[in-house]
Design a protein around this motif. Structure first.
Motif, PDB file in Angstrom:
ATOM      1  N   SER A  78      -0.028  -3.739  -9.304  1.00 29.52           N
ATOM      2  CA  SER A  78       0.727  -3.053  -8.262  1.00 29.52           C
ATOM      3  C   SER A  78       1.252  -1.729  -8.810  1.00 29.52           C
ATOM      4  O   SER A  78       2.037  -1.711  -9.757  1.00 29.52           O
ATOM      5  N   HIS A  79       0.812  -0.640  -8.226  1.00 26.53           N
ATOM      6  CA  HIS A  79       1.286   0.688  -8.614  1.00 26.53           C
ATOM      7  C   HIS A  79       1.569   1.498  -7.356  1.00 26.53           C
ATOM      8  O   HIS A  79       0.909   1.322  -6.321  1.00 26.53           O
ATOM      9  N   TYR A  80       2.552   2.384  -7.446  1.00 23.89           N
ATOM     10  CA  TYR A  80       2.817   3.287  -6.336  1.00 23.89           C
ATOM     11  C   TYR A  80       1.659   4.279  -6.200  1.00 23.89           C
ATOM     12  O   TYR A  80       1.125   4.769  -7.198  1.00 23.89           O
ATOM     13  N   ILE A  81       1.295   4.570  -4.970  1.00 20.05           N
ATOM     14  CA  ILE A  81       0.235   5.528  -4.687  1.00 20.05           C
ATOM     15  C   ILE A  81       0.857   6.725  -3.987  1.00 20.05           C
ATOM     16  O   ILE A  81       1.462   6.571  -2.920  1.00 20.05           O
ATOM     17  N   PRO A  82       0.766   7.920  -4.577  1.00 12.66           N
ATOM     18  CA  PRO A  82       1.344   9.098  -3.925  1.00 12.66           C
ATOM     19  C   PRO A  82       0.855   9.240  -2.488  1.00 12.66           C
ATOM     20  O   PRO A  82      -0.328   9.024  -2.194  1.00 12.66           O
ATOM     21  N   ALA A  83       1.755   9.623  -1.586  1.00 16.43           N
ATOM     22  CA  ALA A  83       1.436   9.665  -0.156  1.00 16.43           C
ATOM     23  C   ALA A  83       0.294  10.621   0.165  1.00 16.43           C
ATOM     24  O   ALA A  83      -0.432  10.425   1.154  1.00 16.43           O
ATOM     25  N   ILE A 269      -5.781   2.930  -5.938  1.00 17.95           N
ATOM     26  CA  ILE A 269      -6.440   2.007  -5.016  1.00 17.95           C
ATOM     27  C   ILE A 269      -5.515   0.819  -4.758  1.00 17.95           C
ATOM     28  O   ILE A 269      -5.095   0.148  -5.702  1.00 17.95           O
ATOM     29  N   PRO A 270      -5.155   0.534  -3.500  1.00 19.22           N
ATOM     30  CA  PRO A 270      -4.264  -0.597  -3.224  1.00 19.22           C
ATOM     31  C   PRO A 270      -4.913  -1.925  -3.583  1.00 19.22           C
ATOM     32  O   PRO A 270      -6.145  -2.030  -3.638  1.00 19.22           O
ATOM     33  N   GLN A 271      -4.080  -2.949  -3.825  1.00 15.34           N
ATOM     34  CA  GLN A 271      -4.607  -4.237  -4.247  1.00 15.34           C
ATOM     35  C   GLN A 271      -5.415  -4.922  -3.148  1.00 15.34           C
ATOM     36  O   GLN A 271      -6.451  -5.529  -3.417  1.00 15.34           O
TER      37      GLN A 271
END
Length: 451
Positions: A78-83, A269-271
């Motif tokens: 889980s990592h933040y993804i810049p908008a 890339i989202p999980q």
């Protein structure tokens, strides 16, 4: 309403051409035991809004929503993804672009892939990267097959037991129908690193594969692995599941790895419940013609302007089957573009800072859990994952925490039944998405159950 592209007249014409009386006759070659005699037992159709409610209900039954606190990695992070990344990635130029079968007219797609290759090669410390693979597991299997090709008749590959279990299963699937032998090197029960003593006296070895950080979160000694593999005239294949670690750790290429491959999901890339992923793959320039997949290169057109071309395509769709290095037919183009955007957005400084934050978060959680009676299973340094021997009765407590929306690590006993030390061992992970309040809440919840 079903969409059937062929009219009855189309079907009749096609059957007449192939000399069959009916569509059913197309399937006569299948044994009766392999054919379903009754319709599938499926629920009745739903309206669009009822289907949405149903899918939301199923999603809510899994501890993956924003209301849950998940302290588990194990290959998906889980990592933040810049908008700006989903905003840019949603442009039709990216979302509708597919693999460039007429590459020179796909300059935008080729440039996006070229930028991805450049950033990947820099992150991994290698000379050349391909245009991506399906996922980390298939990338590792393809890397070992590449090493076999370069091994000039050598028949063995050795895998560390600390490589992700699912990756090792995929390798076994790839190699099962071949004449090549897959050997497993055990884990040192003290350090959690690979025990290389089994390599002594081993001949006919084409490659040694090691993952760092490995599945237990331990940072491997890649330089020793490189020395041992090269001493045996074999290649070192460095695998990974968390590329963000190379923001702090020396890159595999800088330590002498010959082939580097792994999962790039952490890079923008989202999980998404386990997929899609991104297979990152890089190697030394000397080995590029044996690399699977494709390579995009930069050149100049007849007017002297910068342009991009498909420099290397070693897959079946471009060259004769017997000369193909892989049956990978496409790349994860959109995922590769997302990861290129992510790496470019953070830059080298941003990746280093984010990697340090991941390390510090994991260290904070690890120390707090040790204060509750958990003990480190291994002595090796870690990045954002770590393995702990659980406090007494934690298995029961973990089930209670699940009901409260907390996923407290991953039990390792089922994944490593051959290792008795994995009984009551759990793999925890903390990334930048784990707030201090979330970690403190987990620790207090466990403390309350232990009292």
């Amino acid at each position: 309403m079903r969409y059937l592209p062929h009219t009855p007249e189309d079907v009749s014409a096609m059957l007449e051409r192939v000399g069959l009386p009916s569509v059913e006759a197309l399937f006569e070659a299948l044994p009766d035991a392999c054919r379903r005699e009754t319709p599938m037992d499926l629920p009745a159709p739903l309206t669009e809004w009822d289907l949405i409610i149903r899918m939301e209900s199923l999603a809510a039954s899994m501890a993956a929503g924003s209301g849950n606190r998940v302290f588990m990695g194990a290959g998906s992070y889980s990592h933040y993804i810049p908008a700006l990344i989903p905003q840019l990635l949603g442009r039709s130029e990216f979302t509708t672009a597919y693999t460039p079968y007429q590459p020179e007219v796909s300059q935008g797609t080729l440039q996006a892939i070229f930028e991805y290759q450049t950033l990947t090669a820099r992150l991994l410390g290698m000379e050349v990267a391909n245009a991506s693979m399906y996922d980390g597991a298939s990338a590792l299997a393809e890397g070992l097959l590449m090493a076999i090709r370069l091994g000039k008749g050598r028949k063995k590959v050795a895998l560390s037991q600390a490589i992700h279990p699912h990756y090792r299963e995929v390798v076994q699937t790839y190699f099962a129908p071949t004449e090549f032998e897959v050997l497993t090197l055990p884990v040192d029960p003290a350090t959690g690193r690979t025990d290389f003593s089994g390599l002594e006296g081993m001949d006919d070895l084409a490659a040694l594969a090691v993952q760092s950080p490995n599945f237990f979160g331990c940072i491997e000694d890649l330089q020793s692995a490189v020395s041992l593999s090269h001493g045996a005239k074999a290649l070192l294949v460095a695998a990974f599941t968390e590329p963000l670690a190379f923001g702090l750790l020396p890159s595999p290429g800088s330590q002498g790895a010959d082939i580097v491959c792994g999962e790039g999901q952490s890079l923008g890339i989202p999980q998404s419940f386990g997929g899609p992923g991104l297979g990152m793959f890089a190697c030394r320039m000397a080995h590029v013609r044996n690399m699977p997949g494709r390579v995009v290169g930069q050149t100049k057109d007849m007017n002297g302007e910068r342009g991009f071309v498909l420099t290397l395509s070693t897959r079946e769709q471009h060259i004769r089957r017997e000369k193909a290095t892989s049956n990978i037919c496409s790349n994860q183009g959109l995922c590769a573009t997302a990861s290129a955007m992510y790496m470019a957005t953070l830059g080298g400084t941003g990746i280093r800072k984010l990697a340090a934050l991941n390390r510090d978060k994991a260290a904070y959680l690890k120390k707090a859990l040790e204060g509750l009676g958990f003990t480190p299973l291994f002595t090796s340094p870690v990045f954002n994952e770590f393995t702990l021997k659980a406090a007494q009765g934690f298995g029961r407590i973990r089930e209670k925490l699940m009901e409260k929306g907390m996923v407290a690590g991953l039990g390792l006993e089922g994944l490593y039944p051959e290792m008795p030390e994995m009984k009551e061992a759990f793999l925890f992970c903390a990334t930048e998405t784990a707030s201090r309040e979330d970690m403190d809440a987990l620790v207090e919840a466990i403390r309350g159950e232990l009292l």
